[in-house]
Design a protein around this motif. Structure first.
Motif, PDB file in Angstrom:
ATOM      1  N   UNK A 187     -15.202   6.104  11.040  1.00 30.72           N
ATOM      2  CA  UNK A 187     -14.055   6.787  10.445  1.00 30.72           C
ATOM      3  C   UNK A 187     -14.215   6.923   8.936  1.00 30.72           C
ATOM      4  N   UNK A 188     -14.771   5.903   8.292  1.00 31.49           N
ATOM      5  CA  UNK A 188     -14.997   5.979   6.852  1.00 31.49           C
ATOM      6  C   UNK A 188     -15.804   7.220   6.492  1.00 31.49           C
ATOM      7  N   UNK A 189     -16.804   7.514   7.293  1.00 35.96           N
ATOM      8  CA  UNK A 189     -17.646   8.694   7.046  1.00 35.96           C
ATOM      9  C   UNK A 189     -16.844   9.971   7.260  1.00 35.96           C
ATOM     10  N   UNK A 190     -16.037  10.021   8.316  1.00 38.11           N
ATOM     11  CA  UNK A 190     -15.253  11.223   8.634  1.00 38.11           C
ATOM     12  C   UNK A 190     -14.249  11.560   7.534  1.00 38.11           C
ATOM     13  N   UNK A 191     -13.740  10.545   6.855  1.00 38.51           N
ATOM     14  CA  UNK A 191     -12.671  10.787   5.877  1.00 38.51           C
ATOM     15  C   UNK A 191     -13.176  11.286   4.528  1.00 38.51           C
ATOM     16  N   UNK A 192     -14.463  11.286   4.320  1.00 38.16           N
ATOM     17  CA  UNK A 192     -14.995  11.678   3.011  1.00 38.16           C
ATOM     18  C   UNK A 192     -14.622  13.105   2.635  1.00 38.16           C
ATOM     19  N   UNK A 193     -14.511  13.993   3.605  1.00 37.56           N
ATOM     20  CA  UNK A 193     -14.272  15.409   3.307  1.00 37.56           C
ATOM     21  C   UNK A 193     -12.785  15.750   3.169  1.00 37.56           C
ATOM     22  N   UNK A 242      -1.564   7.236   5.818  1.00 38.17           N
ATOM     23  CA  UNK A 242      -1.944   8.271   6.767  1.00 38.17           C
ATOM     24  C   UNK A 242      -0.751   9.120   7.187  1.00 38.17           C
ATOM     25  N   UNK A 243       0.365   8.474   7.516  1.00 39.69           N
ATOM     26  CA  UNK A 243       1.533   9.229   7.978  1.00 39.69           C
ATOM     27  C   UNK A 243       1.995  10.219   6.926  1.00 39.69           C
ATOM     28  N   UNK A 244       2.025   9.808   5.670  1.00 40.21           N
ATOM     29  CA  UNK A 244       2.464  10.716   4.609  1.00 40.21           C
ATOM     30  C   UNK A 244       1.478  11.870   4.443  1.00 40.21           C
ATOM     31  N   UNK A 245       0.186  11.604   4.546  1.00 40.34           N
ATOM     32  CA  UNK A 245      -0.821  12.658   4.397  1.00 40.34           C
ATOM     33  C   UNK A 245      -0.710  13.681   5.513  1.00 40.34           C
ATOM     34  N   UNK A 246      -0.620  13.213   6.745  1.00 41.56           N
ATOM     35  CA  UNK A 246      -0.537  14.132   7.884  1.00 41.56           C
ATOM     36  C   UNK A 246       0.712  14.990   7.791  1.00 41.56           C
ATOM     37  N   UNK A 247       1.846  14.378   7.474  1.00 41.25           N
ATOM     38  CA  UNK A 247       3.088  15.137   7.358  1.00 41.25           C
ATOM     39  C   UNK A 247       2.946  16.274   6.347  1.00 41.25           C
ATOM     40  N   UNK A 248       2.235  16.027   5.267  1.00 39.12           N
ATOM     41  CA  UNK A 248       2.162  16.993   4.171  1.00 39.12           C
ATOM     42  C   UNK A 248       1.136  18.095   4.401  1.00 39.12           C
ATOM     43  N   UNK A 249       0.289  17.955   5.418  1.00 41.78           N
ATOM     44  CA  UNK A 249      -0.684  18.996   5.735  1.00 41.78           C
ATOM     45  C   UNK A 249      -0.292  19.853   6.942  1.00 41.78           C
ATOM     46  N   UNK A 250       0.439  19.294   7.895  1.00 44.38           N
ATOM     47  CA  UNK A 250       0.725  19.996   9.149  1.00 44.38           C
ATOM     48  C   UNK A 250       1.856  21.004   8.962  1.00 44.38           C
ATOM     49  N   UNK A 255       0.820  -1.213   0.000  1.00 42.23           N
ATOM     50  CA  UNK A 255       0.000   0.000   0.000  1.00 42.23           C
ATOM     51  C   UNK A 255       0.854   1.263   0.000  1.00 42.23           C
ATOM     52  N   UNK A 256       2.077   1.170   0.541  1.00 42.79           N
ATOM     53  CA  UNK A 256       2.970   2.323   0.479  1.00 42.79           C
ATOM     54  C   UNK A 256       3.369   2.636  -0.953  1.00 42.79           C
ATOM     55  N   UNK A 257       3.680   1.585  -1.715  1.00 42.64           N
ATOM     56  CA  UNK A 257       4.016   1.764  -3.130  1.00 42.64           C
ATOM     57  C   UNK A 257       2.828   2.357  -3.889  1.00 42.64           C
ATOM     58  N   UNK A 258       1.637   1.862  -3.613  1.00 42.63           N
ATOM     59  CA  UNK A 258       0.440   2.374  -4.288  1.00 42.63           C
ATOM     60  C   UNK A 258       0.123   3.807  -3.870  1.00 42.63           C
ATOM     61  N   UNK A 259       0.392   4.144  -2.625  1.00 45.14           N
ATOM     62  CA  UNK A 259       0.099   5.502  -2.132  1.00 45.14           C
ATOM     63  C   UNK A 259       0.902   6.545  -2.885  1.00 45.14           C
ATOM     64  N   UNK A 313      -5.341   9.930  -0.852  1.00 43.28           N
ATOM     65  CA  UNK A 313      -6.756   9.792  -0.504  1.00 43.28           C
ATOM     66  C   UNK A 313      -7.327   8.428  -0.896  1.00 43.28           C
ATOM     67  N   UNK A 314      -7.031   7.949  -2.089  1.00 47.32           N
ATOM     68  CA  UNK A 314      -7.569   6.649  -2.515  1.00 47.32           C
ATOM     69  C   UNK A 314      -7.152   5.541  -1.567  1.00 47.32           C
ATOM     70  N   UNK A 315      -5.898   5.598  -1.157  1.00 47.45           N
ATOM     71  CA  UNK A 315      -5.375   4.486  -0.369  1.00 47.45           C
ATOM     72  C   UNK A 315      -5.865   4.476   1.062  1.00 47.45           C
ATOM     73  N   UNK A 316      -6.104   5.658   1.672  1.00 47.22           N
ATOM     74  CA  UNK A 316      -6.551   5.566   3.065  1.00 47.22           C
ATOM     75  C   UNK A 316      -8.011   5.142   3.183  1.00 47.22           C
ATOM     76  N   UNK A 317      -8.718   5.054   2.065  1.00 42.99           N
ATOM     77  CA  UNK A 317     -10.037   4.406   2.071  1.00 42.99           C
ATOM     78  C   UNK A 317      -9.887   2.892   1.886  1.00 42.99           C
ATOM     79  N   UNK A 318      -9.020   2.489   0.956  1.00 43.04           N
ATOM     80  CA  UNK A 318      -8.822   1.066   0.690  1.00 43.04           C
ATOM     81  C   UNK A 318      -8.269   0.336   1.919  1.00 43.04           C
ATOM     82  N   UNK A 319      -7.248   0.924   2.544  1.00 40.14           N
ATOM     83  CA  UNK A 319      -6.620   0.258   3.692  1.00 40.14           C
ATOM     84  C   UNK A 319      -7.578   0.130   4.865  1.00 40.14           C
ATOM     85  N   UNK A 320      -8.410   1.131   5.077  1.00 40.40           N
ATOM     86  CA  UNK A 320      -9.382   1.053   6.168  1.00 40.40           C
ATOM     87  C   UNK A 320     -10.410  -0.039   5.900  1.00 40.40           C
TER      88      UNK A 320
END
Length: 480
Positions: free
Chosen positions: A204-210, A140-148, A86-90, A96-103
């Motif tokens: 969590x699936x619902x929370x991540x939609x936005x 998730x880790x890559x997404x958070x790092x890139x927004x904070x 999933x890291x390679x795919x991310x 965004x696509x991957x944090x839905x698939x992994x969950x």
């Protein structure tokens, strides 16, 4: 080398605009919706430990100590392979696509665990649950790092990693109730416990939609218009909340867009361009993985086998342990942004190793009660939790944007593979010997690894505090 098709050079201010923002409601929501991954992992790991006694007593499963440890190793093996895939795919398909698939993988697998009918089925479902969690970590880790924003990144990352222990506390509390024979029959309690994660995951699936795609990822993949549109929405949201956002554009920098990064370039980056950082990452991740997995996955077995604690009461001993683990990153986290990454990583790793060696000696001498053993472990992991969290922070911020998710996956996989997969099995086998000295030898091994990692961090660590991700690690696609 380039992975681009129809590559073009773009000028962008996205990183600087993200880093100049003050903390706002948007960042809080990002942390809540994405950081929940660590809560889920804490829940799963704690449940596996807390229900260990129930799994041995189950009339259907009847697991041995070695099988309990081996099932935990299957969970970690799944996490390793899931992280890599999933890291390679991310990095290729987007965050965004991957944090839905992994969950989704996690939800299905943890629910299936409740229907296990023998050791093989239980180990398989734990393997798949681990794959979902491992994939979550990378996306998730890559997404958070890139927004904070840069000035908040260290403390935020440590607290998010520390939230693992909120999940651990939830798992411990849930096990206290669900493993009580007065509440559910013995063979149903542990099954119900594994449904907790599924219930949380659906919310969590619902929370991540936005949550939007990472603007940093979009800009390197030739989609600057989408990146700036998302950033403008974030800035408008900040202004609407009363935060000042400058109207002028900060300095631009140039990027060569690319569709993906070839694996050959990933290899070159890790083992040639940044091989010193790779050494640090491997040392930190392997040491903390062995340290944690060896002790935590067999926590319940030590209490039941050496201290005679009933399996249904183990959760009470996990609660203070979980509290100490969460308070460590929470209270020490800001020091990683002020005192600095390198000294704080070295200090927390060294203290963890020294305290474990001392506690192991007291355990071997037979002078600790179950309560005192828990107190000692709580103090040790106050520091070890901050140390482990800093390992994830290090590998997620010190490598270029284009390979961030795969780098996280690589270090998580190798670190867990080297330091984690065999640890639960090894310590399960040591406990089966009934020898305190044998277990003490295992504790000394964990302590030695932490001390070695401390020395490596002090010598070769990166001072990343307060710096933009692009300053810490120049993008591979940066145009000259």
């Amino acid at each position: 080398m380039s992975g681009a098709h129809d590559a073009k050079v773009i000028e962008t201010s996205v990183p600087a605009r993200l880093d100049r923002l003050r903390w706002g409601r948007f960042h809080t929501l990002i942390v809540l919706a994405l950081g929940i991954t660590w809560v889920l992992d804490g829940l799963e790991v704690t449940l596996a430990g807390a229900v260990a006694g129930a799994l041995k007593e189950s009339p259907v499963l009847k697991l041995t100590n070695a099988e309990v440890g081996l099932a935990s190793s299957f969970y970690l093996a799944g996490a390793v392979l899931g992280a890599l895939l999933f890291g390679w795919l991310t990095d290729r398909l987007g965050r965004k696509k991957l944090f839905f698939i992994t969950l989704a993988v996690y939800l299905v697998a943890t629910a299936a665990t409740a229907f296990s009918w023998n050791f093989v089925s239980f180990a398989l479902f734990r393997f798949l649950t681990g794959a979902g969690i491992g994939g979550e970590y990378t996306a998730i880790a890559s997404t958070i790092q890139e927004f904070i924003p840069a000035r908040y990144r260290g403390h935020t990352d440590l607290v998010i990693n520390g939230s693992f222990w909120i999940g651990a506390a939830g798992g411990a509390a849930g096990s206290i109730v669900l493993l009580d024979p007065a509440v559910l029959p013995p063979d149903y309690g542990w099954r119900a416990a594994f449904f907790i994660g599924s219930v949380l995951g659906l919310g969590i699936l619902i929370m991540r939609r936005w949550i939007p795609e990472s603007p940093r990822w979009l800009m390197t993949h030739g989609r600057p218009d989408e990146a700036h549109e998302i950033l403008e929405q974030i800035e408008d949201h900040h202004r609407a909340r009363g935060h000042h956002v400058p109207d002028d554009d900060p300095a631009l920098f140039k990027l060569n867009t690319r569709s993906h990064t070839p694996l050959a370039e990933v290899w070159h980056t890790l083992f040639d361009l940044h091989r010193q950082r790779t050494l640090v990452g491997l040392a930190l991740m392997a040491a903390q993985a062995f340290f944690y997995n060896a002790i935590f996955f067999t926590y319940a077995l030590v209490l039941t086998d050496f201290y005679g604690i009933a399996a249904s009461k183990v959760g009470w001993y996990l609660l203070p342990f979980a509290a100490g683990n969460f308070l460590g990153p929470l209270l020490l986290g800001r020091l990683f942004d002020t005192v600095g990454r390198r000294p704080m990583i070295a200090i927390t790793y060294a203290l963890s190793g020294l305290l474990l060696a001392l506690t192991g000696a007291l355990f071997a001498a037979g002078v600790l009660s179950a309560t005192m053993q828990t107190v000692c472990w709580t103090v040790i992991f106050f520091f070890a939790s901050a140390a482990a969290s800093s390992a994830y922070l290090t590998v997620s911020e010190t490598f270029p944007l284009e390979i961030r998710a795969l780098a996280i996956a690589f270090f998580y996989a190798v670190g867990t593979g080297v330091g984690g997969i065999g640890a639960p099995w090894l310590f399960g086998a040591l406990i089966d010997t009934g020898s305190r000295m044998s277990l003490f030898a295992g504790y000394l091994l964990g302590a030695g690894l932490m001390l070695a990692a401390s020395v490596i961090a002090a010598r070769y660590g990166v001072a990343a505090e307060g710096k933009s991700l692009e300053d810490v690690a120049k993008p591979l696609s940066a145009a000259h």
